[in-house]
Design a protein around this motif. Structure first.
Motif, PDB file in Angstrom:
ATOM      1  N   MET A  88     -10.026  20.238   2.652  1.00 48.19           N
ATOM      2  CA  MET A  88      -9.112  19.103   2.768  1.00 48.19           C
ATOM      3  C   MET A  88      -9.926  17.819   2.801  1.00 48.19           C
ATOM      4  SD  MET A  88      -6.148  20.413   5.445  1.00 48.19           S
ATOM      5  CE  MET A  88      -7.248  20.611   6.851  1.00 48.19           C
ATOM      6  N   TYR A  89      -9.498  16.846   2.012  1.00 50.39           N
ATOM      7  CA  TYR A  89     -10.187  15.569   1.958  1.00 50.39           C
ATOM      8  C   TYR A  89      -9.203  14.441   2.280  1.00 50.39           C
ATOM      9  CZ  TYR A  89     -13.404  18.250  -1.075  1.00 50.39           C
ATOM     10  OH  TYR A  89     -14.248  19.187  -1.605  1.00 50.39           O
ATOM     11  N   PRO A  90      -9.586  13.475   3.101  1.00 49.61           N
ATOM     12  CA  PRO A  90      -8.775  12.262   3.195  1.00 49.61           C
ATOM     13  C   PRO A  90      -8.668  11.603   1.816  1.00 49.61           C
ATOM     14  CG  PRO A  90     -10.368  12.359   4.986  1.00 49.61           C
ATOM     15  CD  PRO A  90     -10.736  13.467   4.030  1.00 49.61           C
ATOM     16  N   ILE A  91      -7.494  11.107   1.489  1.00 52.46           N
ATOM     17  CA  ILE A  91      -7.270  10.483   0.186  1.00 52.46           C
ATOM     18  C   ILE A  91      -6.719   9.083   0.399  1.00 52.46           C
ATOM     19  CG2 ILE A  91      -4.987  11.592  -0.017  1.00 52.46           C
ATOM     20  CD1 ILE A  91      -5.392  11.592  -3.060  1.00 52.46           C
ATOM     21  N   LEU A  92      -7.235   8.125  -0.377  1.00 51.55           N
ATOM     22  CA  LEU A  92      -6.837   6.722  -0.272  1.00 51.55           C
ATOM     23  C   LEU A  92      -5.906   6.377  -1.433  1.00 51.55           C
ATOM     24  CD1 LEU A  92     -10.326   5.159   0.549  1.00 51.55           C
ATOM     25  CD2 LEU A  92      -8.598   6.022   2.140  1.00 51.55           C
ATOM     26  N   PRO A  93      -4.713   5.871  -1.158  1.00 48.76           N
ATOM     27  CA  PRO A  93      -3.786   5.551  -2.242  1.00 48.76           C
ATOM     28  C   PRO A  93      -4.196   4.284  -2.989  1.00 48.76           C
ATOM     29  CG  PRO A  93      -2.852   4.870  -0.153  1.00 48.76           C
ATOM     30  CD  PRO A  93      -4.141   5.587   0.175  1.00 48.76           C
ATOM     31  N   VAL A  94      -3.705   4.180  -4.206  1.00 43.83           N
ATOM     32  CA  VAL A  94      -3.896   2.975  -5.015  1.00 43.83           C
ATOM     33  C   VAL A  94      -2.715   2.048  -4.762  1.00 43.83           C
ATOM     34  CG1 VAL A  94      -4.171   2.050  -7.343  1.00 43.83           C
ATOM     35  CG2 VAL A  94      -5.133   4.304  -6.765  1.00 43.83           C
ATOM     36  N   GLN A  95      -2.998   0.812  -4.384  1.00 43.19           N
ATOM     37  CA  GLN A  95      -1.938  -0.151  -4.112  1.00 43.19           C
ATOM     38  C   GLN A  95      -1.455  -0.793  -5.413  1.00 43.19           C
ATOM     39  OE1 GLN A  95      -3.106  -3.050  -1.155  1.00 43.19           O
ATOM     40  NE2 GLN A  95      -4.177  -1.524   0.084  1.00 43.19           N
ATOM     41  N   LYS A  96      -0.132  -0.904  -5.534  1.00 49.76           N
ATOM     42  CA  LYS A  96       0.469  -1.588  -6.678  1.00 49.76           C
ATOM     43  C   LYS A  96       1.336  -2.733  -6.154  1.00 49.76           C
ATOM     44  CE  LYS A  96      -1.135   1.134  -9.944  1.00 49.76           C
ATOM     45  NZ  LYS A  96      -1.958   0.663 -11.081  1.00 49.76           N
ATOM     46  N   ARG A  97       0.936  -3.955  -6.501  1.00 50.70           N
ATOM     47  CA  ARG A  97       1.604  -5.144  -5.967  1.00 50.70           C
ATOM     48  C   ARG A  97       2.425  -5.802  -7.067  1.00 50.70           C
ATOM     49  NH1 ARG A  97      -0.108  -6.967  -1.031  1.00 50.70           N
ATOM     50  NH2 ARG A  97      -1.736  -5.692  -0.062  1.00 50.70           N
ATOM     51  N   TYR A  98       3.680  -5.343  -7.188  1.00 50.87           N
ATOM     52  CA  TYR A  98       4.590  -5.905  -8.177  1.00 50.87           C
ATOM     53  C   TYR A  98       5.559  -6.863  -7.490  1.00 50.87           C
ATOM     54  CZ  TYR A  98       2.914  -1.747 -10.673  1.00 50.87           C
ATOM     55  OH  TYR A  98       2.140  -0.771 -11.237  1.00 50.87           O
ATOM     56  N   ALA A  99       6.169  -7.731  -8.290  1.00 49.70           N
ATOM     57  CA  ALA A  99       7.024  -8.786  -7.739  1.00 49.70           C
ATOM     58  C   ALA A  99       8.216  -8.225  -6.970  1.00 49.70           C
ATOM     59  CB  ALA A  99       7.506  -9.702  -8.859  1.00 49.70           C
ATOM     60  N   TRP A 100       8.670  -7.015  -7.325  1.00 53.25           N
ATOM     61  CA  TRP A 100       9.862  -6.459  -6.681  1.00 53.25           C
ATOM     62  C   TRP A 100       9.561  -5.761  -5.354  1.00 53.25           C
ATOM     63  CZ3 TRP A 100       9.061  -1.273  -6.175  1.00 53.25           C
ATOM     64  CH2 TRP A 100       8.251  -0.643  -7.131  1.00 53.25           C
ATOM     65  N   GLY A 101       8.296  -5.707  -4.966  1.00 50.27           N
ATOM     66  CA  GLY A 101       7.915  -4.942  -3.787  1.00 50.27           C
ATOM     67  C   GLY A 101       8.289  -5.594  -2.472  1.00 50.27           C
ATOM     68  N   SER A 102       7.975  -4.895  -1.395  1.00 45.78           N
ATOM     69  CA  SER A 102       8.348  -5.318  -0.050  1.00 45.78           C
ATOM     70  C   SER A 102       7.281  -6.216   0.563  1.00 45.78           C
ATOM     71  CB  SER A 102       8.542  -4.085   0.840  1.00 45.78           C
ATOM     72  OG  SER A 102       8.701  -4.465   2.185  1.00 45.78           O
ATOM     73  N   HIS A 103       7.719  -7.092   1.463  1.00 43.54           N
ATOM     74  CA  HIS A 103       6.784  -7.913   2.224  1.00 43.54           C
ATOM     75  C   HIS A 103       6.315  -7.203   3.487  1.00 43.54           C
ATOM     76  CE1 HIS A 103       7.383 -11.398  -0.314  1.00 43.54           C
ATOM     77  NE2 HIS A 103       8.690 -11.354  -0.122  1.00 43.54           N
ATOM     78  N   THR A 104       7.046  -6.173   3.937  1.00 48.73           N
ATOM     79  CA  THR A 104       6.731  -5.571   5.232  1.00 48.73           C
ATOM     80  C   THR A 104       6.765  -4.041   5.261  1.00 48.73           C
ATOM     81  OG1 THR A 104       9.062  -5.721   5.909  1.00 48.73           O
ATOM     82  CG2 THR A 104       7.636  -7.593   6.463  1.00 48.73           C
ATOM     83  N   ARG A 105       7.626  -3.394   4.455  1.00 52.19           N
ATOM     84  CA  ARG A 105       7.914  -1.970   4.640  1.00 52.19           C
ATOM     85  C   ARG A 105       6.683  -1.089   4.456  1.00 52.19           C
ATOM     86  NH1 ARG A 105       8.781   2.412   6.225  1.00 52.19           N
ATOM     87  NH2 ARG A 105      10.667   3.688   5.935  1.00 52.19           N
ATOM     88  N   LEU A 106       6.033  -1.168   3.319  1.00 51.64           N
ATOM     89  CA  LEU A 106       4.864  -0.325   3.083  1.00 51.64           C
ATOM     90  C   LEU A 106       3.677  -0.792   3.919  1.00 51.64           C
ATOM     91  CD1 LEU A 106       4.988   0.342  -0.763  1.00 51.64           C
ATOM     92  CD2 LEU A 106       5.864   1.739   1.101  1.00 51.64           C
ATOM     93  N   GLN A 107       3.607  -2.097   4.163  1.00 50.30           N
ATOM     94  CA  GLN A 107       2.523  -2.608   4.996  1.00 50.30           C
ATOM     95  C   GLN A 107       2.575  -1.966   6.375  1.00 50.30           C
ATOM     96  OE1 GLN A 107       4.472  -4.303   2.963  1.00 50.30           O
ATOM     97  NE2 GLN A 107       3.458  -6.095   2.068  1.00 50.30           N
ATOM     98  N   ALA A 108       3.794  -1.839   6.926  1.00 52.44           N
ATOM     99  CA  ALA A 108       3.931  -1.227   8.245  1.00 52.44           C
ATOM    100  C   ALA A 108       3.632   0.265   8.196  1.00 52.44           C
ATOM    101  CB  ALA A 108       5.340  -1.473   8.779  1.00 52.44           C
ATOM    102  N   MET A 109       4.138   0.962   7.181  1.00 50.91           N
ATOM    103  CA  MET A 109       3.929   2.405   7.094  1.00 50.91           C
ATOM    104  C   MET A 109       2.447   2.758   6.971  1.00 50.91           C
ATOM    105  SD  MET A 109       5.365   5.181   4.302  1.00 50.91           S
ATOM    106  CE  MET A 109       7.087   4.900   4.704  1.00 50.91           C
ATOM    107  N   PHE A 110       1.701   1.940   6.208  1.00 52.30           N
ATOM    108  CA  PHE A 110       0.304   2.274   5.941  1.00 52.30           C
ATOM    109  C   PHE A 110      -0.677   1.457   6.780  1.00 52.30           C
ATOM    110  CE2 PHE A 110       2.526   4.016   2.338  1.00 52.30           C
ATOM    111  CZ  PHE A 110       1.851   5.206   2.106  1.00 52.30           C
ATOM    112  N   GLY A 111      -0.164   0.708   7.756  1.00 51.36           N
ATOM    113  CA  GLY A 111      -1.039  -0.023   8.656  1.00 51.36           C
ATOM    114  C   GLY A 111      -1.841  -1.101   7.966  1.00 51.36           C
TER     115      GLY A 111
END
Length: 474
Positions: free
Chosen positions: A1-24
């Motif tokens: 098992m390896y820790p895995i780092l997601p790739v961030q995608k910053r599109y205009a339709w995205g959230s200002h807070t939701r994913l930021q809170a989930m992923f710290g």
């Protein structure tokens, strides 16, 4: 098992807070893997896709691209069965998404259209990163969404009678022209109703075998996506007035989606195409499956999204990005049909005490959404699942549902903390952390983390948590 780092995608339709809170992650501007700076965060990719591969952390502290790691050890990473079926690749692309405003109106190309389009654009000299490029790989894309909170979308064509019911009450020339197209019957395929010659010229070759009803749907949809920009001060009031005059819940939901899109994309007539589609309103744990060719637009909310390992998207409106109407229409499925959800025969949903499994009838992926808590209290979500999918839950549960014991798996902790345990090792995750689980790790249990134990981020764990587990079916 390896820790895995997601790739961030910053599109205009995205959230200002939701994913930021989930992923710290800190709120505010950031830069994604493509160098795009934005204060929104739209998608987190757990990916083996060639253009946006995630990074895994090796035991010695080194970082490595997931695609490179799989190519160097396909048998250990994805297993013999998946290697023989798909090659040395991760056969699915797994994302967590959050839509603050509606996404583009889009379809995913059929498999043969994806191959032809990819080769055609290569021959034309378009680079993979060219913004005018439509086909980034040769694969068709079937995708499935599981809501993590209330999630709204428009998916597939509603019955023609429903489309007409809505369009007729919208006092706008484009909407009335769309209604005319739905009513313009032609009993001979060689005869085009007057004024719709351009639409018929853009029909795919397969339209020669279509019934007249499907051709009428195509003409109406074509009318919306090819109309010139309209005055938003006329379109929005027309939609609001129509919403006051309709009575059915489905019509109200469709109108609500169109109104949100009209606010986000003022003057874009393509928002009227949403009035032809099924409005989908998902609660947490509910799902919809979107095959290739199905027109759709996500409107609002956070969800897990899993798909075949493809980034092919054909857009027709509601976007500042490249629109490819010709290829969009060649892949468009004009057959009215209900959205495919876990209660249908197309996708098997199995529920047990604290876990729901979503498995469409394809070989690339399945998804588990689960929760671990102290004691034996049932997860409240299960009550909602049982209410909506009662017959299915009764048929399959209660019983132990075995999570795949091999193949490539990705585990994401979405809330609280969870513990992943295999024969070789044990790791604790706090919310927003994830693991890539090798095929040769064998069976893995997802358990309650011991309160106070140390997670991957060095912080203490709590005694409850939710998780998502993506895998290939076994």
């Amino acid at each position: 098992m390896y820790p895995i780092l997601p790739v961030q995608k910053r599109y205009a339709w995205g959230s200002h807070t939701r994913l930021q809170a989930m992923f710290g992650l800190p709120e505010g501007p950031g830069v994604d893997a493509d160098g795009v700076r934005s204060d929104t965060l739209a998608e987190m990719w757990f990916s083996g896709h060639a253009q946006s591969a995630s990074t895994i952390l090796l035991p010695d502290g080194a970082q490595r691209s997931l695609t490179q790691a799989i190519r160097s050890d396909p048998m250990g990473m994805v297993g013999a069965e998946d290697s023989q079926t798909f090659g040395p690749v991760l056969p699915y692309l797994f994302k967590i998404i959050s839509a603050r405003i509606p996404l583009s109106l889009q379809v995913h190309p059929l498999d043969f259209e994806a191959r032809a389009g990819y080769n055609r654009e290569n021959a034309a000299g378009l680079s993979i990163g060219d913004p005018e490029r439509s086909f980034k790989d040769t694969l068709a894309k079937n995708e499935m969404v599981v809501a993590l909170e209330p999630f709204t979308a428009s998916v597939g064509f509603a019955p023609i009678s429903t489309q007409l019911q809505i369009l007729r009450v919208v006092d706008h020339p484009v909407a009335q022209r769309m209604a005319d197209a739905l009513l313009a019957r032609s009993f001979h395929r060689s005869v085009t109703p007057e004024g719709f010659e351009r639409a018929d010229a853009m029909m795919p070759v397969s339209a020669l075998a279509w019934p007249d009803s499907r051709r009428r749907v195509f003409r109406a949809f074509h009318t919306a996506i090819t109309a010139p920009p309209v005055d938003p001060d006329e379109l929005t009031p027309a939609l609001l007035d129509a919403d006051r005059r309709i009575s059915s819940r489905k019509a109200h939901d469709a109108m609500a989606n169109a109104l949100q899109a009209a606010q986000a994309f003022p003057g874009d007539p393509a928002v009227l195409a949403l009035l032809m589609l099924n409005a989908v309103c998902l609660e947490e744990g509910e799902s919809v499956y979107i095959p290739t060719g199905t027109p759709h637009a996500y409107i609002h909310g956070a969800a897990a999204e899993i798909m075949t390992n493809s980034d092919n998207v054909l857009r027709a409106g509601m976007t500042p990005k490249h629109k490819d109407l010709a290829n969009f229409l060649r892949s468009l499925d004009c057959q009215p049909a209900s959205p495919i959800d876990p209660s249908s025969s197309m996708i098997a949903t199995l529920a047990m005490h604290n876990m729901v499994t979503y498995r469409p009838h394809i070989s690339e992926y399945m998804l588990v959404y689960g929760r671990v808590e102290p004691g034996s209290a049932a997860w409240p979500l299960m009550g909602r699942i049982a209410h909506r999918y009662g017959d299915l839950v009764q048929r399959f549960g209660p019983r132990r549902l075995l999570v795949p014991q091999g193949g490539p798996r990705i585990l994401v902790c979405t809330e609280g903390s969870v513990c992943a345990r295999c024969q070789k090792q044990e790791m604790t995750l706090n919310h927003g952390q994830a693991l890539f689980i090798r095929s040769d790790d064998g069976p893995v249990d997802v358990l309650r983390a011991e309160p106070g134990s140390t997670a991957l981020d060095g912080l203490p764990a709590v005694g409850y948590g939710s998780f998502l587990l993506a895998s290939t079916p076994r």
